[in-house]
Scaffold this active site. Structure first.
Site, PDB file in Angstrom:
ATOM      1  N   HIS B  32       0.812  -1.407  -0.050  1.00  0.00           N
ATOM      2  CA  HIS B  32       0.033   0.124   0.226  1.00  0.00           C
ATOM      3  C   HIS B  32       0.937   1.262  -0.155  1.00  0.00           C
ATOM      4  CE1 HIS B  32      -3.553  -2.589   0.725  1.00  0.00           C
ATOM      5  NE2 HIS B  32      -2.701  -3.025   1.810  1.00  0.00           N
ATOM      6  N   THR B  33       0.369   2.357   0.466  1.00  0.00           N
ATOM      7  CA  THR B  33       1.066   3.575   0.444  1.00  0.00           C
ATOM      8  C   THR B  33       2.567   3.424   1.033  1.00  0.00           C
ATOM      9  OG1 THR B  33      -0.953   4.571   0.921  1.00  0.00           O
ATOM     10  CG2 THR B  33       0.826   6.108   0.993  1.00  0.00           C
ATOM     11  N   GLN B  34       3.715   3.751   0.441  1.00  0.00           N
ATOM     12  CA  GLN B  34       4.838   3.799   0.877  1.00  0.00           C
ATOM     13  C   GLN B  34       5.232   5.208   1.369  1.00  0.00           C
ATOM     14  OE1 GLN B  34       6.443   0.766   1.408  1.00  0.00           O
ATOM     15  NE2 GLN B  34       4.367   0.129   0.888  1.00  0.00           N
TER      16      GLN B  34
END
Lengths: 299, 260, 257
Positions: B32-34
């Site tokens: 997901h969001t990094q």
């Protein structure tokens, strides 16, 4: 009743040989025994009102609200089985919330009526459920202005979303009534419950289709109609509950709210007066009241 | 040139070398969001004797690009609390909608609204913690300003990890380094808060915003400021930093427009 | 076997628009022993008459504490009540966990109302066979709600449900004007006196067969709540003595009416 004993009325979702669904018709019977609910669509807003019959002296006065908020700009009231009405309300809230999740803007009254019509219709399709024992009136104000998208943080492009026809009016008041069968219509004035016939007759006198009724007049008329409709059921005490949604410039700024206490009491006073007058001479009292109400509007 | 559809929108192999397909691999762990994409910088807030002052500038940056200059990062809740968002702007928009639906749900009850700033902060912290535990964090640090159950000034922070913290003054992002010491000087503890007036608090916050604009390269001189008290919220979203003095930069050469 | 064709399940309307299964479920409430609830400006009380199945068995619990600020009294199927009260405990706890807030009474009551309604609209389910009196305090003060198997919930100033509860309700209706100003002790006394009205001829209130629950506020706001306190066994003695037959009780009765 011809249906009784034929066996076609014992199960939901079953047609009788002449094409009727009796369980739905019986559900309507539950509605017809419930307290009267009405809605009036005015030019600058919508009013909802209902008659709450006092079933016990021990009930807390003013509590136990029957008109529910569906979304900020929308309300609903129902007649019939109260718990079924609560089921209707909670589903309507879910529909309104899920609409917002998808489209990032409020659901219109017409769309909500459509969704709920579909939902109630589904409860006539299966033998594993029963139809709703309520008829619900949904009222809302769809914004006539270009609203910011939900969660918008900047001002964005100033030209708006476009795709709109010139000279066409967008938004405005919405009033719909949904029956146990799932059928729904838009109304200028809607009534259901025990006193619906009387209420309808009263509303027809108001020429609502002309679109001239103001919201403040609508509040007073709604109170009067509930009082008149209750007159056939005089032996029982009742409480009047009213909510409204005005346009964005109006008193509620497009939100669904309870009618303020003073206004409600004023409207009740006028309603009682009109009712007392009705007994002697209907026409005369009406003429007396009209200018008085008009004066109030000016303030 | 390669005109095959599967190559559309990709860097040309003849110029950039073979495309690294490992980015498009569908096997391997889900990610997901990094990192945040469009971001807001510091939020600062300070308690005073009858309430809280909170401020954030109106900039949303895309990396080092000043991408959006009219972004309102102070969001009001139920006319009684303010949430100031630092970090990813799209996650802020998600949270704003989440709070808006919470507000709508609260209004169903006939008895009216009863979620105060403290309840709101607890809720947000749980949302952050849940998301980080799903390895899909909401990339924000927020300050919640308002009143608690006893109608006393309330200020607390919550971040993408679900960490919570409370103090007389708080700042996120660069503000934690640059503004926090200045605010602490004004209100080192709760006793000092009890003596601090609204004017003094607003003044201190405005001064700190100025320092942040001087030193933080991802900041803007247009900002929003809100004062939350028992009387409600006063939110101004189009303020401009006044009385700037760049005298301290007089001798600095080699940056910006002054190239020599 | 059945009274008519329309009372087999809760998904069938009668030609008059009634749902007999739901009506029968409310009969189950009338089989339960009587419970009474009253609210004043500052307090909400529950009093209950407990029954034992046989001489050597214990008495069925009638008053359940849900949370610091909520308690319920039950009449009807106790096992159904346990399902509902466990659900209420979960709801209440989740509000405290998610928001750090004691759940508002109206919310927790409509949660069980909605749950019960579902049981009246789907085949294969049955309505709950229990009535509840839910008391508690929240930001808007003390409350009393009645819950019925139909899913109907109503806020009351006083209420009695269960076997022979009509007599208790008559007492409550006669005295309801004074309740609002009552203090903690007075309110419990009214509750017990109402309960006594519903006792069978040969019965009297004892520490074995009586439960009392009290919740209230001390001053403004939630921080000063007087948490729900359940009085059972020896603890309930001081309340039972308050209305014991004798000169003192006679006097109390006169003052109250």
């Amino acid at each position: 009743m011809t249906s009784i004993g034929t066996g076609y009325d014992l199960t939901n979702s079953v047609f009788s040989p002449d094409g009727r669904n009796f369980q739905v018709e019986y559900a309507v019977k539950a509605v017809e025994n419930g307290g009267t609910s009405i809605g009036i669509r005015c030019k600058d807003g919508v009013v909802l009102a209902c008659e709450k019959v006092i079933t016990s002296k021990l009930l807390k006065a003013g509590a136990n609200k029957r008109i529910a908020t569906i979304d900020r700009h929308m309300g609903a009231v129902s007649s019939g089985l109260v718990p079924d009405g609560r089921h209707f309300t909670s589903r309507a809230r879910e529909e309104a919330a899920s609409w917002r999740k998808v489209y990032k803007s409020p659901i219109t009254t017409a769309d909500l009526a459509g969704r709920m019509g579909g939902y109630m219709q589904a409860y006539t399709l299966y033998s594993s459920v029963r139809p709703f024992g309520v008829t619900a009136i949904v009222a809302g104000w769809d914004s006539e202005l270009e609203l910011p998208v939900d969660g918008q943080v900047g001002s964005g492009p100033s030209i708006g979303s476009g795709g709109k026809a010139k000279d066409k009016k967008y938004g405005g008041p919405g009033l719909y009534m949904i029956e146990p069968s799932g059928i729904y219509w838009g109304y200028y004035g809607a009534a259901t419950g025990k006193g619906r016939q009387t209420a309808k007759a009263e509303m027809e006198k108001l020429n609502l289709a002309e679109g001239k009724m103001s919201l403040l007049d609508g509040v007073k008329e709604a109170a009067k109609i509930i009082y008149v409709a209750h007159a056939d059921n005089k032996d029982k005490e009742f409480e009047l509950e009213m909510t409204w949604i005005s346009n964005l410039e109006g008193p509620t700024k497009g939100r669904h709210q309870e009618v303020p206490k003073e206004l409600l009491e004023d409207a009740e006073k006028l309603a009682k007066k009109a009712l007392d007058g009705d007994d002697d001479d209907e026409e005369e009292t009406k003429d007396e009241n009209k200018p008085a109400e008009a004066d109030k509007m000016e303030e | 040139m390669n005109h095959l559809p599967q190559s559309w929108g990709r860097p040309r192999d003849d110029i950039y070398g073979a495309y690294d397909h490992s980015y498009l691999q569908s096997n391997g762990p889900n990610q997901h969001t990094q990192s945040p994409i469009v971001t807001g910088t510091s939020v600062i807030a300070l308690k005073f004797k009858d309430g809280v002052v909170i401020a954030a500038d109106n900039l949303a940056s895309y990396g080092s690009l000043a991408r959006f200059t009219d972004v309102k990062r102070l969001r009001s809740f139920a006319d009684s609390s303010i949430v100031g968002f630092g970090g990813d702007v799209s996650d802020m928009q998600y949270l704003d909608r989440l709070l808006s639906s919470l507000d709508t749900r609260e209004a169903y009850c006939s008895s009216g609204h009863s979620l105060n700033a403290q309840n709101l902060h607890t809720y947000l912290a749980k949302v952050f913690y849940k998301r980080r535990s799903e390895f899909s964090p909401l990339w924000n640090q927020v300050l919640v300003a308002g009143l608690d159950a006893e109608s006393k000034p309330f200020l607390a922070s919550a971040d993408l990890l679900g960490t919570t913290f409370s103090a007389p003054s708080l700042a996120t992002g660069f503000g934690a380094h640059l503004a926090q010491p200045l605010l602490r000087k004004v209100a080192p503890d709760e006793d000092a808060v009890a003596k601090l007036s609204e004017e003094e608090a607003v003044q201190a916050v405005k001064e700190s915003m100025k320092v942040l604009f001087y030193r933080d390269a991802r900041s803007l001189d247009k900002y929003s400021i809100a004062v939350v008290t028992k009387a409600g919220i006063r939110l101004k979203e189009d303020e401009k930093l006044e009385n700037q003095s760049w005298a301290f930069a007089d001798k600095i050469r080699g940056y910006g427009t002054q190239v020599n | 076997m059945f009274r008519n064709n329309y009372d087999n399940d809760s998904v069938t309307f009668s030609p008059q628009g009634r749902i007999f299964q739901v009506e029968y479920a409310s009969e189950a409430v009338k089989q339960g022993s009587v419970v009474v609830g009253i609210v004043s400006k500052t307090h909400a009380v529950l009093v209950a008459l407990k029954r034992n199945a046989e001489e050597l068995s214990s008495y069925q619990k009638k008053v359940i504490s849900i949370d610091e600020h909520v308690g319920v009294a039950i009449a009807g199927l106790a096992s159904d009540a346990r399902v509902l009260s466990n659900f209420m405990k979960t709801q209440s706890l989740s509000s405290r966990l998610t928001y750090g807030r004691a759940i508002p009474l109206e919310r927790i009551v409509s949660a069980i109302g909605d749950r019960a309604q579902t049981n009246t609209q789907h085949y294969g389910k049955r309505p709950y066979g229990v009535g509840l009196l839910v008391t508690g305090v929240d930001e808007t003060g003390p409350h009393l709600f009645e819950f019925q198997p139909s899913g109907m919930t109503q806020e009351m100033v006083a209420c009695a449900i269960g076997a022979r509860s009509q007599m208790a309700r008559t007492y409550l209706e006669r005295n309801m004007e004074v309740f609002v100003e009552c203090g903690r002790e007075e309110l419990v006394k009214h509750g017990l006196l109402a309960l006594k009205e519903s006792l069978a001829q040969d019965k009297e209130l004892t520490v074995e067969n009586c439960s009392v629950g009290v919740v209230g506020i001390r001053g403004e706001g939630m921080k000063t709540i007087e948490g729900f306190k359940l009085y059972d066994g020896q603890e309930v003695k001081k309340w039972v003595d308050l209305v014991a037959d004798g000169a003192e009780a006679e006097e109390a009765m006169e003052v109250d009416s």
